[in-house]
Design an enzyme around this catalytic site. Sequence first.
Site: not given
Ligand code: ADP
Length: 271
Positions: A10, A72
């Site tokens: 993502g 997705e």
């Molecule tokens: P994407 O598929 O868009 O990457 P996710 O479902 O993985 O989406 O969620 C991303 C979000 O998860 C970030 O915007 C943040 O708020 C949160 N998050 C959780 N763990 C972390 C981490 N270790 N580092 C950064 N963001 C994190």
Amino acid sequence: MEMKIGIDAGGTLIKIVQEFENKRKYHTELTINIDKVIQWLNQIKFESLSLTGGQASIIAEQLSKPTQNFVEFDAASKGLGILLKEQGHDINQYIFANVGTGTSLHYFDGQQQQRVGGIGTGGGMIQGLGYLLSQISDYKQLTDLAQKGDRDTIDLKVKHIYKDCEPPIPGDLTAANFGNVLHHMNEDFSLENKLASVVGVVGEVITTMSITVAHEHQTDNVVYIGSSFNNNPLLRKVIEDYTVLRGFNPFYIEHGAFSGAIGAIHLNDNH
Ligand code: ADP
């Protein structure tokens, strides 16, 4: 040992699932470290590699082995269906809100998902607006602080407006996110309180949109997934409480953030 791999790459995080005969391993990597994941994939042996998410093709391009790439939304829906069943949630129709960097809303009708909306308030806003207010870019540090905050002097509630009389709607509802700030000009707003209010507005907007599309599609069930709930029980509580208050059933799923990665592995199962 035969192993199938599913990867949901993502905007912020790469979700990796390794599936063995009767167990799964879950792992998360920052998307900025995508090269590390590619290097790892080029070194290990696997039976199949299924990819999904916006960065999936970047991984596929740099691998010498064959991969499969899935949309997705279908992958997330498939994986979520598997997790709901495994975790004993017997629901057939529901809205699912995938709270990732941004938030994507879907209606599952018992057979397939349909995307029914999207909102820019999500985990990316918590990180971005959170950084603007605090200069903290470390996710754990930021979310740890938010848990300790109190929204009372920042958010304006209905009962703050209806001071001496009974309000026509529950007094604890938020009337205006951040709308109480100018009534407390002499206050020293703490980082904790500011960050808790950011989590509050994000959670409330997500809930409002989710229950609106749930109503539209005549279901009471709203399932919330996505990595934005990691280390952020406050976000979960804001969303859970508000969903219940509005008369809908919230569901949280263990490993819900890995729905897309799991679904990618299994999308071809019945073909
Ligand atoms: P994407 O598929 O868009 O990457 P996710 O479902 O993985 O989406 O969620 C991303 C979000 O998860 C970030 O915007 C943040 O708020 C949160 N998050 C959780 N763990 C972390 C981490 N270790 N580092 C950064 N963001 C994190």
